[in-house]
Every structure is written in C-alpha cells, then in structure tokens.
Design an enzyme around this catalytic site. Sequence first.
Site, mmCIF file in Angstrom:
data_model
loop_
_atom_site.group_PDB
_atom_site.id
_atom_site.type_symbol
_atom_site.label_atom_id
_atom_site.label_comp_id
_atom_site.label_asym_id
_atom_site.label_seq_id
_atom_site.Cartn_x
_atom_site.Cartn_y
_atom_site.Cartn_z
ATOM 1 N N ASP A 94 -9.047 -0.121 2.180
ATOM 2 C CA ASP A 94 -9.137 0.346 0.789
ATOM 3 C C ASP A 94 -10.477 -0.052 0.196
ATOM 4 O OD1 ASP A 94 -6.558 1.085 1.195
ATOM 5 O OD2 ASP A 94 -5.726 0.111 -0.578
ATOM 6 N N ASP A 126 0.837 -1.195 0.000
ATOM 7 C CA ASP A 126 0.000 0.000 0.000
ATOM 8 C C ASP A 126 0.880 1.257 0.000
ATOM 9 O OD1 ASP A 126 -2.808 0.950 0.387
ATOM 10 O OD2 ASP A 126 -1.844 1.958 2.069
ATOM 11 N N THR A 149 -3.250 5.502 -4.061
ATOM 12 C CA THR A 149 -2.159 6.276 -3.458
ATOM 13 C C THR A 149 -0.871 6.140 -4.261
ATOM 14 O OG1 THR A 149 -1.775 4.412 -1.983
ATOM 15 C CG2 THR A 149 -3.066 6.219 -1.127
ATOM 16 N N THR A 150 -0.581 4.904 -4.664
ATOM 17 C CA THR A 150 0.635 4.698 -5.446
ATOM 18 C C THR A 150 0.513 5.442 -6.771
ATOM 19 O OG1 THR A 150 0.617 2.487 -4.517
ATOM 20 C CG2 THR A 150 2.263 2.932 -6.189
HETATM 21 N N1 LIG Z 1 -6.906 -7.274 -12.437
HETATM 22 C C1 LIG Z 1 -6.291 -6.168 -12.824
HETATM 23 N N2 LIG Z 1 -5.756 -6.059 -14.043
HETATM 24 C C2 LIG Z 1 -5.138 -4.945 -14.419
HETATM 25 N N3 LIG Z 1 -4.985 -3.858 -13.654
HETATM 26 C C3 LIG Z 1 -5.500 -3.898 -12.435
HETATM 27 C C4 LIG Z 1 -6.178 -5.037 -11.948
HETATM 28 N N4 LIG Z 1 -6.575 -4.775 -10.679
HETATM 29 C C5 LIG Z 1 -6.164 -3.519 -10.404
HETATM 30 N N5 LIG Z 1 -5.517 -2.987 -11.452
HETATM 31 C C6 LIG Z 1 -4.910 -1.658 -11.553
HETATM 32 O O1 LIG Z 1 -3.882 -1.511 -10.607
HETATM 33 C C7 LIG Z 1 -3.746 -0.133 -10.266
HETATM 34 C C8 LIG Z 1 -3.718 0.056 -8.775
HETATM 35 O O2 LIG Z 1 -2.647 -0.609 -8.213
HETATM 36 P P1 LIG Z 1 -2.321 -0.505 -6.643
HETATM 37 O O3 LIG Z 1 -1.090 -1.299 -6.419
HETATM 38 O O4 LIG Z 1 -3.529 -0.852 -5.886
HETATM 39 O O5 LIG Z 1 -1.953 0.999 -6.466
HETATM 40 P P2 LIG Z 1 -2.765 2.214 -5.883
HETATM 41 O O6 LIG Z 1 -2.112 2.499 -4.573
HETATM 42 O O7 LIG Z 1 -2.522 3.323 -6.853
HETATM 43 O O8 LIG Z 1 -4.184 1.821 -5.766
HETATM 44 C C9 LIG Z 1 -4.929 0.580 -10.879
HETATM 45 O O9 LIG Z 1 -4.521 1.283 -12.010
HETATM 46 C C10 LIG Z 1 -5.874 -0.558 -11.226
HETATM 47 O O10 LIG Z 1 -6.700 -0.236 -12.316
HETATM 48 MG MG LIG Z 2 -5.001 0.126 -4.906
#
Ligand SMILES: Nc1ncnc2c1ncn2[C@@H]1O[C@H](COP(=O)(O)OP(=O)(O)O)[C@@H](O)[C@H]1O
Ligand SMILES: [Mg+2]
Length: 549
Positions: A391, A62, A95-96
């Site tokens: 989240d 996270d 957040t990322t």
């Molecule tokens: N099954 C999936 N396939 C492709 N992209 C995904 C999938 N699940 C989530 N994402 C993408 O991953 C990203 C979020 O990654 P995450 O590590 O949770 O970072 P953040 O802290 O930004 O939420 C988003 O752009 C989301 O659309």
């Molecule tokens: Mg996320």
Amino acid sequence: MMGNQPVIILREGTESTKGKTAQANNIMAAKAIADSVRSTLGPKGMDKMLVDSMGDIVITNDGATILKELDIEHPAAKMVVEISKTQDNECGDGTTSAVVIAGELLKRAESLIDQNVHPTVISNGYRLASQEAVKILKKAGFAVSPTDKKSLTLIASTAMTGKSVGGEKDILAAIAVDAVSCVAEKENGKYRADIDNIQVEKKHGGSVADTKLIKGIILDKERVHPRMPREVKGAKIALVDSALEIKKTEVEAKIQIRDPMQMQKFLDEEEQTLKEMVEKVKATGATVLMCEKGIDDLAQHYLAKAGIYAVRRVKRSDMEKLSKATGAKIVTNLDDLSKSELGAAAGVEEVKIADSEMTFVTGCKSPKAVSILIRGGTDHVVDEVERALHDALKVVAVAVEDGVAVPGGGATEIEVAIRLKDFGQSIGGREQLAIEAFAEALEIIPWTLAENAGMDSIDVLIELKNAHSKKNGKSFGVNVLENKVSDMLAAKVIEPLRVKRQAIESATEVASMILRIDDVVASRKLSPAERGPPGGGMGGMGGMPPGMM
Ligand SMILES: Nc1ncnc2c1ncn2[C@@H]1O[C@H](COP(=O)(O)OP(=O)(O)O)[C@@H](O)[C@H]1O
Ligand SMILES: [Mg+2]
C-alpha cells in the site's frame, strides 16, 4: 404429501428473479459486502482473521485482501469485490473506502426507490454527482513535489496507519519513499514510478525494524558449493537459462557395457563434457554464474575450482530482474556466452538471514534495481507487513506520478459532500434528490472513522460541517488518535488525490450498474461430473437451459 407434488416447468436449479425483488436482492448483497469490511476502516479499525478451507490463516485489515479471501457467491456482491481489486491495482489504497461508499450509495438509492424515484434517474444523478465530485476534489488538492520526501513519507505513513505494523511505521514509510525515489524516472517531463521494479523478499525471524532497503537484487538462494567464494567483488555475471548437466534422453535407452574400460571411457566422456561447459563460462571471464536450471555436482566442483560463485534454479522473474539490473544478457546456449553478454555488479555475496542463506547482488549497473527485505517475528506478521508496504509503495508512486495530495481523515469527503449539496441545488428536479443522496453517502467515511474509534458519529459530523463552513476549516477531519475533530494537515494525515478519486468513481460505477439491473437469470450450476472432461464432450447442447438459442 402425494397430492401436494409441485409441477416443475423450469429445469431444476434454474433461478430467475425480476423487478423489485431482483433489485432488492442485489442491493442487499452489495450492502452486506460493504458491512463486512466497514469495521476495519481507519487507523482504529479492527483486523479480520480469515481461515480458508485448507486451514491457512490470514490476519489482515486490508479491504482488498479480506474480499479476495472470502468465498463470495452472489453476482452483485462479486461486482463490488471487483472494485476493491481495481482500487488496489490503480492506487494500492482506499479499497475499504471504495466498497463502503458503494454500499452507502446503494443504501441511499434504496430509500429513494421507496419514494418512487426511478433507478435510472438515481443512476444519472449519481453520475453527475461523481463528475462534479472529481472537480471539487481537484480544487481541494495541493501540490506535492516528487522530490519532497517529507510529504511523501507522510503519505506512506497515512496509508499504513491501522495496519498491524504499529511502531515500525516510520521505518517502513522511509523505506517505501527511498525505494520509490530510486525507481522513479522522468519521461517527457512526466514522472513514472513502476513499483514492479521494486523487488520484495520476505524472511521471518528478527523484527519488523530489521526490514531494510537494499540497492540491488536479493535472491533467496545460496551458492551451490561450499568451496566457492562467499563474496565476489567487482563481479562479472553470466546469466544462463539452460542446465549445466548431461542431457537425459527422452526415450529409455539401454547401453550395454561388457568391458570395465569401456565403462571408464563412458564416465570420462561425461566428465569431459561438464568440464568443457565450465571452461566456456570461465573463458568469458565470468566470476558469477546464475543458472535458471540445475547444475550437475561435477560441474559445481569445477566451478568451485575456477573460483566462480554459482547459483542454480534461479526464478525466471529474478533472472529478468538481474538482467535489467546488471546489464547481463540471458544466454541459452553456452557457446553463445561471451564477454559482451556479461553483466556487472560491485558485489555478489552470500548472506545468512535467519537460518537460511541468501545471495545479495549489490552496486548494480542500473541504480533502479532495488529490493526490500522484510523481516518480522512470524509468517503472519511478515505477510501483513508485505501488504502494508505494498500500500505504502503504491501510494507513494501514485503521489510521485500525479503530484497532488488531499487531507485524509474524512476531511476531503466532507468537503466534497458540502459542495455537492450546493451543486445539487443548481441542478434541481429529481436528480437533485440523487445528488444529495450521493453527498450524504460520502459522509459514511468520516462517520465510520469516528464510529470505529469509539467517538460519537453524530457529534463528529456536526462539528466537521461546522468547521468546513469556516474559512480555514477545509482540511478539518476526524483525528481518531486524539479523539477530536482537528486539522488533518497539522495532524500530518494526507493521501494522494488519486486514491479518493478512484474510490468515488468506481463506487459510483458499480452502484449505477447494480441499480440498472431488474432481471437476474442464473442458470443452474453444473457439478464437475456434469461438466464432463475439460475441452471435450459430444453433447454441446446438453447443458443449455430450455428456451435458449
Ligand atoms: N491518523 C489518522 N487519523 C484519521 N484518519 C486517518 C488517519 N490515518 C488514516 N486515516 C484515514 O483512514 C482511512 C483509510 O482507512 P483504511 O483502513 O486504510 O482503509 P482503506 O482500505 O480505504 O485505505 C482514510 O480515510 C484515511 O484518511
Ligand atoms: Mg488504507
């Protein structure tokens, strides 16, 4: 050595950087922060293990948590960390992404500065682009009804993919949706879902699959006396925030007793007082007593005798939740306790979870009282489940409130990037350069998702742009689970619009702010000894750097 002694004109430790150097330093620091979390982005992102100065370990994926745990010193870097906090508070997710976009905006700005575009022009261009991006986002969004549990579950699942909750994602997503649906209320035609009303308790032991939603309140406390009933049905609950104990005197007092009879009288008096306290509770018809302070042994005995289920040292926040859930009023003086102050619940029960006892208050008057009890093999697992669930709860709440979602997996970012380039052309001039840089910066999201999944980012971007130029390709994104570019709606990857909007807006804000800085004056950090005792000290001027005031 003697001849090379430098002449010191600034107070030792005062630092000042100006112009290009200041700018370059700030951009570098912000980029470093973005780089530090980039590898965690997306479902195939890696986790980080953080060890603090006390040796405590946090394992997480996270962004907000990672940045919170890092001990960051550089002021510009701190500004970037701030946006991850804002993002977390506003949306719970993304957040990322916010930090990664901010880093990329600054990286692109750097090369524009090298081409002699003035930072103010870049900053203006970025603002224009951000405003336009929000408009494009709104067009890309589709409606999600607050009662559409299926879509809400997908939103919760998407927010949790990649967190180490793995196989139990579906169970947790369903719990998150149920919990938010319970607390959501309709006010003047608009939905509000405050996830502070969802209580989260953790207990390690069992497995993540044992995590459950309880319609009621959970207290991590046992009843105070083993002879009290283990379960009370149709409970009448008294909430008291003063102690059921004999008050100890503040000053040290001595009582001299010469006669054993006197001693007995003294003890009887104490006993009588405690007995009366319990009588007062009993007289109201209460069958459960929740006390914020202590309960004397003797009082416990009398309570048990009266068949009252009592819990002591309940946290203030839990007392307030109990009050809200059961309709009981928190009473300070036992004399004020009466039938009308009592709350109601269908059941109060002591339940053994792992190796400790907890109190479940179920079937409360207000159906809005819900709790989630998180289980998991170790503390680290339980903590990461808590973060994932946070989240999920937050994104579901956001989706219920706003009612708009967009496809994930970089689909939305690519769509915005393509439209922004057209918009840039309509603006022209140097701002156009900045708007195009902004558009390209957004491509960092699909790029990184592909990179972290071991795909070829260049190929993926080409394929994505191709797909988006076609009529039915607007929702194509990086399907990292199947290593291909595909329709994200079909792949069931959807996110609330607010997550994307907030990420873009706060990344733009912090990037513009950093770009406008051309002078950093940092006064010397005082050591704790120099700072003197807190709130005191005579030499108010002593710590001022020369030339100030
Ligand atoms: N099954 C999936 N396939 C492709 N992209 C995904 C999938 N699940 C989530 N994402 C993408 O991953 C990203 C979020 O990654 P995450 O590590 O949770 O970072 P953040 O802290 O930004 O939420 C988003 O752009 C989301 O659309
Ligand atoms: Mg996320």
